[in-house]
Write a protein that holds these residues in place. Structure first.
Motif, mmCIF file in Angstrom:
data_model
loop_
_atom_site.group_PDB
_atom_site.id
_atom_site.type_symbol
_atom_site.label_atom_id
_atom_site.label_comp_id
_atom_site.label_asym_id
_atom_site.label_seq_id
_atom_site.Cartn_x
_atom_site.Cartn_y
_atom_site.Cartn_z
ATOM 1 N N LEU A 199 0.789 -1.267 -0.062
ATOM 2 C CA LEU A 199 -0.042 -0.038 -0.077
ATOM 3 C C LEU A 199 1.030 1.219 0.116
ATOM 4 N N MET A 200 1.900 1.424 0.886
ATOM 5 C CA MET A 200 2.476 2.774 1.012
ATOM 6 C C MET A 200 3.047 3.159 -0.093
ATOM 7 N N PRO A 201 4.257 2.043 -0.640
ATOM 8 C CA PRO A 201 4.773 2.734 -1.905
ATOM 9 C C PRO A 201 3.892 2.968 -2.985
ATOM 10 N N TYR A 202 2.957 2.201 -3.030
ATOM 11 C CA TYR A 202 1.925 2.659 -4.085
ATOM 12 C C TYR A 202 1.074 3.942 -4.015
ATOM 13 N N ALA A 206 1.415 6.899 -6.363
ATOM 14 C CA ALA A 206 0.301 7.548 -6.982
ATOM 15 C C ALA A 206 0.314 9.223 -6.691
ATOM 16 N N ALA A 207 0.658 9.601 -5.508
ATOM 17 C CA ALA A 207 0.810 10.895 -5.271
ATOM 18 C C ALA A 207 1.735 11.793 -6.050
ATOM 19 N N LYS A 208 2.778 10.940 -6.466
ATOM 20 C CA LYS A 208 3.858 11.646 -7.338
ATOM 21 C C LYS A 208 3.472 11.757 -8.919
ATOM 22 N N GLY A 209 2.387 10.927 -9.233
ATOM 23 C CA GLY A 209 1.974 10.774 -10.660
ATOM 24 C C GLY A 209 2.623 9.760 -11.583
ATOM 25 N N GLU A 210 3.350 8.982 -10.709
ATOM 26 C CA GLU A 210 4.257 8.090 -11.511
ATOM 27 C C GLU A 210 3.300 6.904 -11.689
ATOM 28 N N LEU A 211 2.030 6.868 -10.882
ATOM 29 C CA LEU A 211 1.012 5.791 -11.393
ATOM 30 C C LEU A 211 -0.153 6.589 -11.308
ATOM 31 N N PRO A 212 -1.261 6.227 -12.191
ATOM 32 C CA PRO A 212 -2.460 7.008 -12.229
ATOM 33 C C PRO A 212 -3.242 7.163 -11.167
ATOM 34 N N GLN A 213 -3.447 6.063 -10.361
ATOM 35 C CA GLN A 213 -4.197 6.097 -9.170
ATOM 36 C C GLN A 213 -3.810 4.977 -8.215
ATOM 37 N N LEU A 214 -4.143 4.979 -7.077
ATOM 38 C CA LEU A 214 -4.221 4.056 -6.386
ATOM 39 C C LEU A 214 -5.658 3.099 -6.502
ATOM 40 N N ASN A 215 -5.361 1.784 -6.480
ATOM 41 C CA ASN A 215 -6.661 0.952 -6.479
ATOM 42 C C ASN A 215 -6.965 0.496 -5.044
ATOM 43 N N VAL A 216 -7.967 0.861 -4.685
ATOM 44 C CA VAL A 216 -8.351 0.493 -3.237
ATOM 45 C C VAL A 216 -9.142 -0.885 -3.440
ATOM 46 N N ARG A 286 -9.311 5.071 -6.841
ATOM 47 C CA ARG A 286 -10.636 4.563 -7.267
ATOM 48 C C ARG A 286 -10.958 3.180 -6.284
ATOM 49 N N VAL A 287 -11.988 2.721 -5.859
ATOM 50 C CA VAL A 287 -12.388 1.584 -5.251
ATOM 51 C C VAL A 287 -12.556 0.412 -5.979
ATOM 52 N N GLY A 288 -11.850 -0.763 -6.178
ATOM 53 C CA GLY A 288 -12.076 -1.692 -6.935
ATOM 54 C C GLY A 288 -12.310 -3.030 -6.261
ATOM 55 N N LYS A 289 -12.262 -4.021 -6.962
ATOM 56 C CA LYS A 289 -12.597 -5.271 -6.166
ATOM 57 C C LYS A 289 -11.338 -5.916 -5.226
ATOM 58 N N ARG A 290 -11.884 -6.856 -4.441
ATOM 59 C CA ARG A 290 -10.733 -7.226 -3.255
ATOM 60 C C ARG A 290 -9.982 -7.998 -4.042
ATOM 61 N N ARG A 291 -8.489 -7.813 -3.456
ATOM 62 C CA ARG A 291 -7.377 -8.583 -3.892
ATOM 63 C C ARG A 291 -7.423 -10.313 -3.246
#
Ligand code: WQD
Length: 334
Positions: A199-202, A206-216, A286-291
Protein backbone atom coordinates in the motif's frame (compact mmCIF):
# COMPACT_ATOMS: atom_id res chain seq x y z
CA UNK A 1 30.08 -7.47 19.06
CA UNK A 2 30.11 -8.17 15.32
CA UNK A 3 26.79 -8.92 13.62
CA UNK A 4 26.23 -10.42 10.17
CA UNK A 5 23.12 -9.00 8.50
CA UNK A 6 21.84 -11.02 5.54
CA UNK A 7 19.84 -8.85 3.16
CA UNK A 8 21.39 -5.82 4.83
CA UNK A 9 20.92 -3.60 1.77
CA UNK A 10 17.18 -4.25 1.74
CA UNK A 11 14.40 -2.14 3.15
CA UNK A 12 14.33 -3.37 6.75
CA UNK A 13 17.88 -4.71 6.58
CA UNK A 14 19.39 -1.31 5.76
CA UNK A 15 17.50 0.46 8.53
CA UNK A 16 18.52 -2.23 11.03
CA UNK A 17 22.15 -2.05 9.84
CA UNK A 18 22.13 1.70 10.52
CA UNK A 19 20.70 1.15 14.01
CA UNK A 20 23.33 -1.54 14.72
CA UNK A 21 26.20 0.78 13.80
CA UNK A 22 24.73 3.62 15.82
CA UNK A 23 24.35 1.26 18.79
CA UNK A 24 28.08 0.48 18.58
CA UNK A 25 27.98 -2.96 16.95
CA UNK A 26 30.43 -3.89 14.21
CA UNK A 27 28.70 -4.93 11.00
CA UNK A 28 29.09 -7.35 8.12
CA UNK A 29 26.46 -7.30 5.35
CA UNK A 30 25.74 -9.86 2.65
CA UNK A 31 23.25 -8.97 -0.08
CA UNK A 32 22.74 -10.07 -3.70
CA UNK A 33 20.86 -6.87 -4.68
CA UNK A 34 17.91 -8.93 -5.96
CA UNK A 35 15.55 -6.45 -4.26
CA UNK A 36 17.92 -3.68 -3.17
CA UNK A 37 20.67 -1.41 -4.48
CA UNK A 38 24.20 -0.23 -3.55
CA UNK A 39 22.76 3.22 -2.77
CA UNK A 40 21.41 1.76 0.48
CA UNK A 41 24.95 0.91 1.58
CA UNK A 42 26.08 4.46 0.89
CA UNK A 43 23.08 5.74 2.83
CA UNK A 44 23.97 3.62 5.87
CA UNK A 45 27.55 4.94 5.85
CA UNK A 46 26.42 8.55 5.52
CA UNK A 47 23.81 8.25 8.28
CA UNK A 48 26.17 6.58 10.74
CA UNK A 49 29.54 7.94 9.61
CA UNK A 50 30.82 4.38 10.12
CA UNK A 51 32.17 1.80 7.70
CA UNK A 52 31.44 -1.91 7.58
CA UNK A 53 32.29 -5.03 5.57
CA UNK A 54 30.10 -5.87 2.59
CA UNK A 55 29.88 -9.06 0.52
CA UNK A 56 27.81 -9.08 -2.67
CA UNK A 57 26.40 -12.56 -2.90
CA UNK A 58 23.76 -15.09 -2.13
CA UNK A 59 23.17 -16.63 1.29
CA UNK A 60 22.76 -20.02 -0.45
CA UNK A 61 26.41 -19.73 -1.53
CA UNK A 62 28.32 -21.92 0.93
CA UNK A 63 31.75 -20.70 -0.23
CA UNK A 64 30.80 -17.05 0.36
CA UNK A 65 29.47 -17.80 3.84
CA UNK A 66 32.69 -19.70 4.63
CA UNK A 67 34.68 -16.70 3.41
CA UNK A 68 32.71 -14.40 5.73
CA UNK A 69 32.94 -16.63 8.82
CA UNK A 70 36.67 -17.24 8.26
CA UNK A 71 37.39 -13.54 7.85
CA UNK A 72 35.25 -12.33 10.77
CA UNK A 73 34.38 -13.52 14.25
CA UNK A 74 30.58 -13.29 13.93
CA UNK A 75 28.82 -13.03 17.30
CA UNK A 76 25.29 -13.07 15.92
CA UNK A 77 23.24 -13.01 12.73
CA UNK A 78 20.13 -11.08 11.73
CA UNK A 79 18.60 -12.96 8.81
CA UNK A 80 16.53 -10.80 6.46
CA UNK A 81 17.53 -12.23 3.09
CA UNK A 82 14.52 -13.73 1.34
CA UNK A 83 11.89 -13.10 -1.29
CA UNK A 84 8.76 -11.47 0.12
CA UNK A 85 6.13 -10.74 -2.54
CA UNK A 86 2.97 -12.67 -1.73
CA UNK A 87 1.56 -12.59 -5.27
CA UNK A 88 4.84 -13.62 -6.86
CA UNK A 89 5.15 -16.51 -4.40
CA UNK A 90 1.83 -17.90 -5.64
CA UNK A 91 3.08 -17.77 -9.23
CA UNK A 92 6.57 -19.12 -8.47
CA UNK A 93 6.44 -21.31 -5.34
CA UNK A 94 9.62 -23.29 -6.12
CA UNK A 95 11.62 -20.07 -6.46
CA UNK A 96 10.38 -18.97 -3.03
CA UNK A 97 10.94 -22.27 -1.25
CA UNK A 98 14.36 -22.74 -2.79
CA UNK A 99 15.59 -19.27 -1.95
CA UNK A 100 14.02 -18.71 1.45
CA UNK A 101 14.43 -22.21 2.89
CA UNK A 102 17.81 -23.17 1.39
CA UNK A 103 19.42 -19.87 2.37
CA UNK A 104 18.34 -20.45 5.97
CA UNK A 105 19.63 -24.05 6.00
CA UNK A 106 23.03 -23.09 4.57
CA UNK A 107 23.27 -20.15 6.95
CA UNK A 108 22.41 -22.12 10.10
CA UNK A 109 24.71 -25.04 9.23
CA UNK A 110 27.55 -22.60 8.60
CA UNK A 111 26.86 -20.71 11.82
CA UNK A 112 26.97 -23.94 13.83
CA UNK A 113 30.20 -24.97 12.17
CA UNK A 114 31.86 -21.71 13.24
CA UNK A 115 30.36 -21.77 16.73
CA UNK A 116 27.92 -18.89 16.16
CA UNK A 117 24.52 -19.83 17.61
CA UNK A 118 22.68 -16.53 17.92
CA UNK A 119 20.13 -15.64 15.23
CA UNK A 120 17.33 -13.10 14.86
CA UNK A 121 14.94 -14.20 12.13
CA UNK A 122 12.77 -11.88 10.05
CA UNK A 123 9.36 -13.52 10.25
CA UNK A 124 5.96 -12.05 9.47
CA UNK A 125 2.43 -11.67 10.81
CA UNK A 126 1.43 -13.56 7.70
CA UNK A 127 2.06 -16.75 9.73
CA UNK A 128 -1.19 -16.00 11.59
CA UNK A 129 -3.24 -16.52 8.41
CA UNK A 130 -6.74 -15.09 8.89
CA UNK A 131 -7.01 -14.56 12.68
CA UNK A 132 -10.36 -15.43 14.28
CA UNK A 133 -10.11 -12.50 16.70
CA UNK A 134 -7.98 -9.40 17.37
CA UNK A 135 -5.52 -8.20 18.58
CA UNK A 136 -3.09 -11.02 17.80
CA UNK A 137 -0.84 -12.52 20.48
CA UNK A 138 2.12 -14.81 19.83
CA UNK A 139 0.23 -17.93 20.95
CA UNK A 140 -2.40 -17.60 18.20
CA UNK A 141 -2.85 -20.52 15.78
CA UNK A 142 -0.43 -20.45 12.86
CA UNK A 143 -1.27 -21.10 9.21
CA UNK A 144 -0.20 -19.97 5.78
CA UNK A 145 -2.30 -18.86 2.83
CA UNK A 146 0.50 -18.55 0.27
CA UNK A 147 3.99 -19.93 -0.42
CA UNK A 148 5.66 -16.79 0.98
CA UNK A 149 3.84 -17.25 4.28
CA UNK A 150 4.48 -21.00 4.20
CA UNK A 151 8.21 -20.37 3.81
CA UNK A 152 8.21 -18.11 6.86
CA UNK A 153 6.28 -20.70 8.88
CA UNK A 154 8.59 -23.50 7.72
CA UNK A 155 11.65 -21.51 8.76
CA UNK A 156 10.14 -20.84 12.19
CA UNK A 157 9.60 -24.62 12.54
CA UNK A 158 13.14 -25.37 11.31
CA UNK A 159 14.58 -22.99 13.90
CA UNK A 160 12.33 -24.53 16.55
CA UNK A 161 13.61 -28.01 15.71
CA UNK A 162 17.19 -26.71 15.69
CA UNK A 163 16.73 -25.40 19.21
CA UNK A 164 15.26 -28.72 20.40
CA UNK A 165 18.33 -30.49 18.99
CA UNK A 166 20.79 -28.07 20.61
CA UNK A 167 19.52 -25.84 23.41
CA UNK A 168 22.61 -23.69 23.41
CA UNK A 169 21.13 -21.81 20.45
CA UNK A 170 19.77 -18.29 20.99
CA UNK A 171 16.91 -17.66 18.56
CA UNK A 172 14.50 -14.72 18.20
CA UNK A 173 11.57 -14.97 15.78
CA UNK A 174 10.27 -11.47 15.01
CA UNK A 175 6.83 -11.35 13.40
CA UNK A 176 6.53 -8.04 11.55
CA UNK A 177 3.17 -6.49 10.90
CA UNK A 178 3.20 -3.85 8.13
CA UNK A 179 6.52 -1.98 7.90
CA UNK A 180 6.28 1.47 6.29
CA UNK A 181 8.15 4.78 6.25
CA UNK A 182 11.86 5.55 5.96
CA UNK A 183 14.82 6.96 7.88
CA UNK A 184 14.26 10.67 8.58
CA UNK A 185 17.44 11.51 6.62
CA UNK A 186 15.73 10.41 3.40
CA UNK A 187 18.89 8.44 2.55
CA UNK A 188 17.40 4.95 2.94
CA UNK A 189 13.87 3.74 2.46
CA UNK A 190 11.54 1.46 0.56
CA UNK A 191 12.33 1.47 -3.13
CA UNK A 192 10.58 -1.54 -4.69
CA UNK A 193 11.49 -2.31 -8.26
CA UNK A 194 8.54 -2.10 -10.67
CA UNK A 195 4.91 -1.77 -9.66
CA UNK A 196 4.66 -1.88 -5.84
CA UNK A 197 2.71 -4.71 -4.20
CA UNK A 198 2.26 -2.90 -0.90
CA UNK A 199 0.00 0.00 0.00
CA UNK A 200 2.43 2.71 1.09
CA UNK A 201 4.85 2.61 -1.87
CA UNK A 202 1.82 2.55 -4.16
CA UNK A 203 0.32 5.60 -2.43
CA UNK A 204 3.64 7.43 -2.83
CA UNK A 205 3.85 6.67 -6.57
CA UNK A 206 0.20 7.68 -7.09
CA UNK A 207 0.78 10.96 -5.20
CA UNK A 208 3.84 11.63 -7.39
CA UNK A 209 1.87 10.90 -10.56
CA UNK A 210 4.17 7.99 -11.44
CA UNK A 211 1.06 5.78 -11.34
CA UNK A 212 -2.38 7.05 -12.38
CA UNK A 213 -4.17 6.17 -9.16
CA UNK A 214 -4.24 3.86 -6.17
CA UNK A 215 -6.66 0.95 -6.52
CA UNK A 216 -8.32 0.41 -3.18
CA UNK A 217 -8.76 -3.36 -3.01
CA UNK A 218 -12.37 -3.55 -1.84
CA UNK A 219 -14.55 -1.47 0.46
CA UNK A 220 -16.97 -4.25 1.43
CA UNK A 221 -15.00 -5.80 4.29
CA UNK A 222 -16.49 -6.09 7.77
CA UNK A 223 -14.50 -3.08 9.00
CA UNK A 224 -15.41 0.42 10.15
CA UNK A 225 -15.18 1.89 6.66
CA UNK A 226 -15.24 -1.31 4.58
CA UNK A 227 -11.55 -1.18 3.63
CA UNK A 228 -8.75 -3.43 4.91
CA UNK A 229 -7.26 -2.71 8.32
CA UNK A 230 -3.58 -3.34 9.10
CA UNK A 231 -1.04 -2.58 11.83
CA UNK A 232 1.42 -0.21 10.15
CA UNK A 233 4.72 0.19 11.96
CA UNK A 234 7.52 2.67 11.19
CA UNK A 235 10.53 0.81 9.80
CA UNK A 236 12.82 2.61 12.29
CA UNK A 237 10.74 1.34 15.23
CA UNK A 238 10.89 -2.11 13.69
CA UNK A 239 14.67 -1.90 13.31
CA UNK A 240 15.15 -0.90 16.93
CA UNK A 241 13.14 -4.00 17.85
CA UNK A 242 15.98 -6.06 16.33
CA UNK A 243 18.57 -4.38 18.55
CA UNK A 244 16.42 -5.17 21.57
CA UNK A 245 16.10 -8.79 20.43
CA UNK A 246 19.91 -9.07 20.14
CA UNK A 247 20.23 -7.74 23.68
CA UNK A 248 17.77 -10.41 24.84
CA UNK A 249 19.78 -13.15 23.14
CA UNK A 250 22.97 -11.89 24.77
CA UNK A 251 21.42 -12.81 28.14
CA UNK A 252 21.24 -16.52 27.39
CA UNK A 253 20.00 -19.33 25.22
CA UNK A 254 16.40 -19.95 24.27
CA UNK A 255 13.89 -19.44 21.47
CA UNK A 256 11.73 -16.33 21.73
CA UNK A 257 8.86 -15.13 19.53
CA UNK A 258 7.64 -11.54 19.37
CA UNK A 259 5.04 -9.53 17.48
CA UNK A 260 6.52 -6.26 16.26
CA UNK A 261 3.55 -4.00 15.66
CA UNK A 262 1.99 -0.89 17.19
CA UNK A 263 -1.23 -2.54 18.37
CA UNK A 264 -3.23 0.00 16.33
CA UNK A 265 -5.24 -0.81 13.19
CA UNK A 266 -5.52 1.64 10.29
CA UNK A 267 -7.81 1.23 7.26
CA UNK A 268 -6.79 1.96 3.68
CA UNK A 269 -8.99 5.06 3.54
CA UNK A 270 -7.60 6.24 6.88
CA UNK A 271 -4.06 5.81 5.53
CA UNK A 272 -4.92 7.86 2.45
CA UNK A 273 -6.33 10.64 4.67
CA UNK A 274 -3.28 10.53 6.96
CA UNK A 275 -0.91 10.67 3.98
CA UNK A 276 -2.68 13.66 2.42
CA UNK A 277 -2.77 15.48 5.76
CA UNK A 278 0.89 14.92 6.67
CA UNK A 279 2.40 15.50 3.20
CA UNK A 280 -0.07 17.97 1.63
CA UNK A 281 -0.13 15.66 -1.41
CA UNK A 282 -3.35 14.43 -3.00
CA UNK A 283 -3.70 10.67 -3.48
CA UNK A 284 -5.82 9.85 -6.54
CA UNK A 285 -7.67 6.57 -5.96
CA UNK A 286 -10.60 4.47 -6.99
CA UNK A 287 -12.27 1.60 -5.18
CA UNK A 288 -11.98 -1.72 -6.99
CA UNK A 289 -12.44 -5.40 -6.30
CA UNK A 290 -10.90 -7.21 -3.35
CA UNK A 291 -7.41 -8.65 -3.88
CA UNK A 292 -7.56 -12.47 -3.70
CA UNK A 293 -6.10 -13.76 -0.44
CA UNK A 294 -6.47 -10.49 1.47
CA UNK A 295 -7.93 -10.59 4.97
CA UNK A 296 -10.21 -7.91 6.45
CA UNK A 297 -8.20 -6.92 9.50
CA UNK A 298 -4.93 -7.70 11.24
CA UNK A 299 -3.21 -5.93 14.12
CA UNK A 300 -0.89 -6.94 16.94
CA UNK A 301 -0.93 -7.14 20.68
CA UNK A 302 2.71 -5.99 21.12
CA UNK A 303 2.63 -6.43 24.90
CA UNK A 304 5.05 -9.35 25.05
CA UNK A 305 7.82 -7.44 23.25
CA UNK A 306 7.17 -4.49 25.56
CA UNK A 307 7.41 -6.66 28.68
CA UNK A 308 10.34 -8.88 27.65
CA UNK A 309 12.37 -6.64 25.33
CA UNK A 310 11.55 -3.25 26.78
CA UNK A 311 10.53 -2.28 23.21
CA UNK A 312 7.52 -0.23 22.09
CA UNK A 313 6.80 1.47 18.76
CA UNK A 314 7.11 5.23 19.21
CA UNK A 315 6.57 6.77 15.75
CA UNK A 316 3.03 7.60 14.59
CA UNK A 317 1.18 7.42 11.26
CA UNK A 318 2.08 11.01 10.43
CA UNK A 319 5.80 10.23 10.76
CA UNK A 320 5.37 7.09 8.65
CA UNK A 321 3.69 9.03 5.84
CA UNK A 322 5.99 12.06 6.09
CA UNK A 323 9.18 9.97 6.06
CA UNK A 324 8.00 7.74 3.21
CA UNK A 325 7.21 10.82 1.13
CA UNK A 326 10.49 12.60 2.02
CA UNK A 327 12.56 9.55 1.03
CA UNK A 328 10.75 9.36 -2.29
CA UNK A 329 11.35 13.05 -3.03
CA UNK A 330 15.01 12.89 -1.94
CA UNK A 331 15.60 9.73 -4.03
CA UNK A 332 14.60 11.71 -7.13
CA UNK A 333 17.23 14.31 -6.28
CA UNK A 334 20.10 11.80 -5.92
C1 WQD B 1 -2.21 -3.48 3.02
C2 WQD B 1 -3.68 -3.10 2.79
C3 WQD B 1 -4.68 -4.22 0.93
C4 WQD B 1 -2.12 -2.29 -2.09
C5 WQD B 1 1.81 -8.02 2.95
C6 WQD B 1 2.42 -9.34 3.35
C7 WQD B 1 3.14 -9.17 4.65
C8 WQD B 1 4.16 -8.08 4.53
C9 WQD B 1 3.45 -6.78 4.18
C10 WQD B 1 6.29 -8.92 3.80
C11 WQD B 1 -4.56 -4.29 2.44
C12 WQD B 1 -4.60 -2.70 0.68
C13 WQD B 1 -2.70 -2.67 -0.88
C14 WQD B 1 -2.90 -1.58 -3.05
C15 WQD B 1 -4.78 -1.64 -1.54
N1 WQD B 1 5.11 -8.39 3.53
N2 WQD B 1 -3.99 -2.34 -0.62
N3 WQD B 1 -4.20 -1.29 -2.72
O1 WQD B 1 -1.13 -7.51 2.27
O2 WQD B 1 -1.25 -6.55 4.64
O3 WQD B 1 0.84 -7.65 3.89
O4 WQD B 1 2.81 -7.02 2.91
O5 WQD B 1 6.79 -9.13 4.85
O6 WQD B 1 3.77 -10.39 4.99
O7 WQD B 1 1.37 -10.28 3.53
O8 WQD B 1 0.20 -5.45 2.92
O9 WQD B 1 0.54 -3.28 1.84
O10 WQD B 1 -0.06 -5.28 0.38
O11 WQD B 1 -1.80 -4.25 1.88
O12 WQD B 1 -5.96 -1.36 -1.28
O13 WQD B 1 -2.45 -1.22 -4.18
O14 WQD B 1 -3.75 -2.21 1.69
O15 WQD B 1 -5.91 -4.75 0.45
O16 WQD B 1 -5.83 -4.07 3.03
P1 WQD B 1 -0.47 -6.83 3.41
P2 WQD B 1 -0.22 -4.54 1.68
Amino acid sequence: MKILVTGGAGYIGSHTSAELLQAGYDLVVIDNFSNSAPSALRGIKTITNRDFSFYQGDVTDQSMLDEIFQAHHIDGVIHFAGFKAVGESVQEPLKYYHNNILSTLVLCKTMARYGCKSIVFSSSATVYGNPSRLPITEDFPLSATNPYGSSKLMIENILGDLFISDQTWRIALLRYFNPVGAHKSGLIGENPKGIPNNLMPYIVKAAKGELPQLNVFGDDYETRDGTGIRDYIHVVDLSIGHIKALEKLALGSGIFTYNLGTGKGTSVLEMITAFEKSTGQKVPYRVGKRRPGDIAACYADPGKAERELGWKAELDLEAMCRDAWYFSVKSDQI
